[in-house]
Design an enzyme around this catalytic site. Structure first.
Site, short mmCIF file in Angstrom:
data_model
loop_
_atom_site.label_atom_id
_atom_site.label_comp_id
_atom_site.label_asym_id
_atom_site.label_seq_id
_atom_site.Cartn_x
_atom_site.Cartn_y
_atom_site.Cartn_z
N ALA A 248 1.31 -1.20 0.13
CA ALA A 248 0.08 -0.52 0.01
C ALA A 248 1.06 1.34 -0.07
O ALA A 248 1.82 1.43 0.36
CB ALA A 248 -1.16 0.40 1.12
N GLY B 270 0.17 -5.67 1.14
CA GLY B 270 -0.64 -5.55 0.27
C GLY B 270 0.13 -6.57 -1.52
O GLY B 270 -1.47 -6.83 -1.69
N GLU C 264 -0.52 -10.01 -0.59
CA GLU C 264 -1.84 -10.31 -0.29
C GLU C 264 -2.33 -10.31 -1.68
O GLU C 264 -3.22 -11.19 -1.66
CB GLU C 264 -2.08 -9.31 0.89
CG GLU C 264 -1.54 -9.49 1.78
CD GLU C 264 -2.13 -8.19 2.95
OE1 GLU C 264 -2.70 -7.01 2.21
OE2 GLU C 264 -2.70 -8.57 4.28
N GLU D 233 4.68 -4.78 6.91
CA GLU D 233 4.10 -4.01 7.26
C GLU D 233 4.48 -4.09 9.30
O GLU D 233 4.33 -2.69 10.04
CB GLU D 233 2.60 -4.70 7.91
CG GLU D 233 2.14 -3.93 6.32
CD GLU D 233 1.70 -5.33 5.43
OE1 GLU D 233 3.07 -6.04 5.97
OE2 GLU D 233 0.86 -5.96 4.52
N1 COA Z 1 4.02 4.03 -0.19
C1 COA Z 1 4.67 4.90 -0.99
N2 COA Z 1 6.08 4.72 -0.84
C2 COA Z 1 6.79 3.92 -1.22
C3 COA Z 1 6.72 2.94 -0.65
C4 COA Z 1 5.51 2.56 -0.26
N3 COA Z 1 5.01 1.24 0.25
N4 COA Z 1 7.31 1.96 -0.99
C5 COA Z 1 8.33 2.63 -1.29
N5 COA Z 1 8.48 3.77 -1.66
C6 COA Z 1 8.67 5.13 -1.80
C7 COA Z 1 9.71 5.70 -1.34
O1 COA Z 1 9.33 6.68 -0.56
C8 COA Z 1 10.50 6.04 -2.36
O2 COA Z 1 10.23 7.84 -2.23
P1 COA Z 1 11.05 8.97 -2.91
O3 COA Z 1 12.25 7.87 -3.94
O4 COA Z 1 10.47 9.74 -2.96
O5 COA Z 1 11.94 9.10 -1.34
C9 COA Z 1 10.55 4.89 -3.15
O6 COA Z 1 9.95 4.85 -3.42
C10 COA Z 1 11.53 4.39 -3.40
O7 COA Z 1 11.77 3.72 -2.54
P2 COA Z 1 13.36 2.94 -1.17
O8 COA Z 1 12.99 2.58 0.11
O9 COA Z 1 14.81 3.89 -1.35
O10 COA Z 1 14.13 2.14 -2.16
P3 COA Z 1 14.58 0.57 -2.13
O11 COA Z 1 15.06 0.25 -3.38
O12 COA Z 1 15.96 0.84 -1.39
O13 COA Z 1 13.45 0.03 -1.40
C11 COA Z 1 11.35 -1.12 -0.68
C12 COA Z 1 12.52 -0.43 -1.49
C13 COA Z 1 10.35 -1.43 -1.59
C14 COA Z 1 11.75 -2.62 0.23
C15 COA Z 1 11.51 0.18 0.85
O14 COA Z 1 10.79 0.62 -0.16
C16 COA Z 1 10.45 -0.55 1.84
O15 COA Z 1 10.26 -1.85 2.41
N6 COA Z 1 9.44 -0.03 1.79
C17 COA Z 1 7.90 -0.32 1.95
C18 COA Z 1 7.27 -2.34 1.46
C19 COA Z 1 5.69 -1.87 2.98
O16 COA Z 1 6.35 -1.55 4.31
N7 COA Z 1 4.83 -2.38 2.16
C20 COA Z 1 4.04 -2.41 3.33
C21 COA Z 1 3.07 -1.41 3.29
S1 COA Z 1 1.79 -1.72 4.08
#
Ligand code: COA
Length: 694
Positions: A65, A103, A106, A126
């Site tokens: 999400a 998500g 999921e 999460e």
């Molecule tokens: N929602 C909103 N923005 C998100 C996002 C999310 N779930 N996941 C990543 N982003 C954004 C980051 O803020 C970043 O934005 P920016 O470039 O403007 O700063 C960009 O996407 C890249 O993310 P970053 O973390 O810098 O890249 P990465 O390659 O190091 O890691 C992920 C990628 C997906 C592993 C990491 O972003 C992450 O753990 N995201 C959250 C995943 C999550 O918790 N999902 C469940 C949500 S309920």
């Protein structure tokens, strides 16, 4: 690059392909779930479509999400969109590459089949933002992989790679071929008459009370509610249908979404990502990766930094001035790895590989081709000047010249070279191979490219690089120093180390500050104070730690410091000797004694640092308040569910803090001089966490 979130629908040779596209990682933005549902309905209504593929653009599936949307109205829930997948009469295959998280996973779990590329990374992260999966993850994952494995993934939030996902049974196959082609092959191989497999109708194989009891035990010390709810929900999955379980999941998710801890953890997530953004960075500049680093000084810090490189798979040269120093350093590294082996966090093969990546040398000739040098010798300015002037003579013109100094001015060090623009600080926190913070210190002359390269180096080591300006203590230690001063002065006024430690642990720190001081050694801070006192005639002496250090109570390593330690034990025991030393100081300096409430202790310690943090931002030595929060979270063990020092301060209110600091200023004098920035934020009823350098 397309930055408008879209969900594309295409039919290609009887296959409807629904592609989620929201660069960079396809976070699920508002409206996207509706479009997925619409795509499924359209495909089911179209006689030309035989099967459906759900996939993602940008070499990723869906990273979950959109975290920015939590707490806001955001259309239909994942519960509804995953229900549409489950109810589809036509088979749906999730074609997964890259991130498939939260998500995203999921939605994949609701599909009938899952095929993955080797690049796939899956998980339910999460918990890291104080939540539980809210789209059926707690109900479907245990049905697919068992309760034990599901709890492991949900409670740790860790990602698994494609290979592990296959072994666990999360995906049906892992393929080197393009995932869309693999999805098509899978559909063509299946008999159209065969019933569709549904995770929802599977039963949990290891529905055993012991699995849940173990999980409860393991998480008993975690302070966030999400862990307890996750266990409750996986247990509920053993006796309830998926729709029933998901109703409970929804209720728990909604409660957590609005909780203080989840808000704080979400703030921390974005604060860490914001810290990577450097104002003024040239648009088209991509810092090159450091591939041939050298570390100078094989002491504790230098060895830890060399380990950090080896752990990241980067070969590193470790130089020391003396053969004994080098030998001791290598032995210390080997002992650190051996301790990890004992804890089962590394294998013997991995140790062999990493030790082979650390190349010891006594000669500067062996480092002349390096693209970055990190100096980590004693904090002696003459030594540092000599080393940097030598590096300036021998290193290639593009080599980054970095210092791990925690105390010496970067500008002074840079002045020993003809290329001050290539010099910066890369300040690691002990133990350097473990702590996540890498403070990148900008000297007056450091070029932006130098800073960006150094910051990237930190990130390539798995650290969080945060930028600071050069000043005494830089941003991280300087912002913490007043807390340390206050904890010592509180002792003189009548508090005890064990009381202060308890207050900080109740607040959420893993250890109290005095127990931490016993670990790092009272002799280290004693030397730093001596240096500061020599440089500053107004320096307020801290008599209690000085006396303890002079008594040889150097901390855990000698069995006595702020506490006493029984042989072979790391448990701090309150020591009457320390209470006597404290009483002696109070007597000698005529300091009145009184009782302190826990709340007063907490405020004295943290407000002192909040005030200093505001001064640091005001002077432009940190770029933003959230950077200081990131430093506290990753360098000092500040409890993550409280967001960070300044995020927490907003829960008290800048005006309340300013008022209190002003009172203490009147009572205690100059050290409580309120920060101008704090005063102006208080007057405007603003948020400290939003403060930025002018
Ligand atoms: N929602 C909103 N923005 C998100 C996002 C999310 N779930 N996941 C990543 N982003 C954004 C980051 O803020 C970043 O934005 P920016 O470039 O403007 O700063 C960009 O996407 C890249 O993310 P970053 O973390 O810098 O890249 P990465 O390659 O190091 O890691 C992920 C990628 C997906 C592993 C990491 O972003 C992450 O753990 N995201 C959250 C995943 C999550 O918790 N999902 C469940 C949500 S309920």
């Amino acid at each position: 690059m397309n930055s408008v979130p879209t969900v594309r629908y295409e039919v290609n040779d009887q296959l409807a392909v629904i592609t989620v596209d929201n660069p960079p990682v396809n976070a699920m933005a508002p409206g996207m779930r509706e479009e997925i549902v619409a795509g499924i309905e359209r495909a089911n209504a179209d006689p030309a479509v035989q099967a459906i593929v759900l996939t993602g653009a940008n070499r990723n599936f869906i990273a979950g999400a959109d975290i920015r949307q939590f707490g806001k109205a955001r259309g239909i829930s994942s519960a509804e969109s995953t229900a549409a997948i489950v109810q589809s009469a036509k088979p749906i295959v999730a074609a997964i590459e890259g991130y498939c998280l939260g998500g995203g996973l999921e939605h994949a779990l609701a599909c009938h089949y899952r095929v993955a590329a080797p690049s796939a990374r899956m998980g339910l992260p999460e918990i890291k933002i104080g939540l539980i999966p809210g789209g059926g993850g707690t109900q479907r994952l245990p049905r697919l992989v068992g309760a034990r494995a599901a709890l492991d993934l949900i409670l740790s939030g860790r990602h698994v790679d494609a290979k592990e996902a296959l072994a666990l049974g999360i995906v049906d196959l892992v393929t080197e071929q393009p995932v869309l082609g693999a999805a098509r092959d899978l559909i063509q191989r299946r008999s159209p008459a065969a019933p569709l497999p549904h995770v929802d109708s599977m039963t949990i194989q290891d529905a055993d009370e012991r699995v849940f009891a173990e999980a409860r035990k393991r998480t008993a010390r975690q302070r966030i509610k999400a862990a307890a709810y996750a266990i409750e929900l996986v247990e509920a999955a053993t006796s309830r249908s998926v729709p029933e379980g998901m109703a409970l999941e929804r209720a728990r998710f909604s409660e957590l979404e609005g909780s203080d801890e989840s808000r704080a953890l979400r703030y921390a997530f974005f604060a860490e990502r914001t810290s990577a953004k450097v104002p003024g960075a040239p648009e088209d500049y991509r810092p090159p990766r450091v591939t041939r680093p050298a570390v100078i000084g094989a002491g504790t810090m230098g060895g830890g930094i060399a380990m950090a490189f080896a752990d990241a798979g980067i070969a590193v040269r470790l130089l020391d001035a003396s053969a004994e120093g080098l030998e001791r350093g290598i032995q210390r590294i080997a002992a650190n790895y051996a301790a990890k082996l004992k804890r089962n966090t590394i294998t013997e093969d991995e140790i062999r590989e990493r030790m082979a990546l650390i190349q010891p040398t006594l000669s500067y000739d062996d480092i002349v081709d390096c693209d970055a040098v990190i100096e980590a010798v004693f904090e002696r300015i003459d030594l540092k000047l000599e080393i940097f002037s030598k590096l300036d003579r021998i290193m290639g013109p593009d080599a980054l010249l970095l210092t791990n100094s925690s105390a010496i001015d970067i500008n002074t060090i840079a002045s020993a070279t003809q290329r001050p623009h290539m010099v910066a600080g890369s300040h690691f926190f002990a133990p350097a191979n473990v702590m996540k913070l890498c403070e990148i210190v900008k000297g007056d002359a450091s070029s932006i490219e130098t800073i960006l390269r150094a910051a990237k180096m930190g990130r390539d080591l798995g650290k969080i690089s945060v930028i600071a300006g050069s000043c005494d203590g830089f941003a991280a230690n300087r912002s913490r120093a007043p807390l340390v001063t206050e904890m010592m002065l509180l002792l003189e006024e009548g508090a005890l180390p064990q009381q202060i430690d308890k207050v900080m642990m109740d607040f959420g720190y893993p250890m109290g500050p005095f127990a931490v001081s016993d670990l790092s050694g009272l002799d280290v801070s004693y030397d730093t104070r001596k240096r500061r006192a020599a440089a500053n005639p107004e320096y307020r002496k801290l008599h209690v730690p000085d006396r303890l250090a002079e008594m040889g109570r150097h901390g855990q390593k000698v069995g006595a410091g702020w506490y006493r330690y029984e042989a072979g034990s790391r448990t701090p025991m309150p020591d009457p000797v320390v209470a006597e030393v404290i009483a002696g100081v109070a007597r000698d300096f005529n300091i009145p004694q009184r009782q302190f409430s826990d709340d007063e202790i907490l405020r004295r310690l943290l407000f002192a640092s909040v005030n200093e943090a505001c001064k640091i931002i005001d002077e432009g030595k940190a770029l933003r308040a959230s950077d200081i929060d990131v430093m506290w979270l990753n360098g000092f063990g500040f409890p993550r569910h409280r967001g960070g020092l300044l995020y927490w301060a907003d829960s008290i209110g800048a005006d309340n803090i300013y008022r209190q600091i002003s009172e203490w200023h009147a009572a205690y004098g100059k050290r409580w001089q309120p920060s101008r920035l704090l005063a102006s934020i208080a007057a405007a009823s603003g948020q400290l966490r939003e403060a930025t350098a002018a």
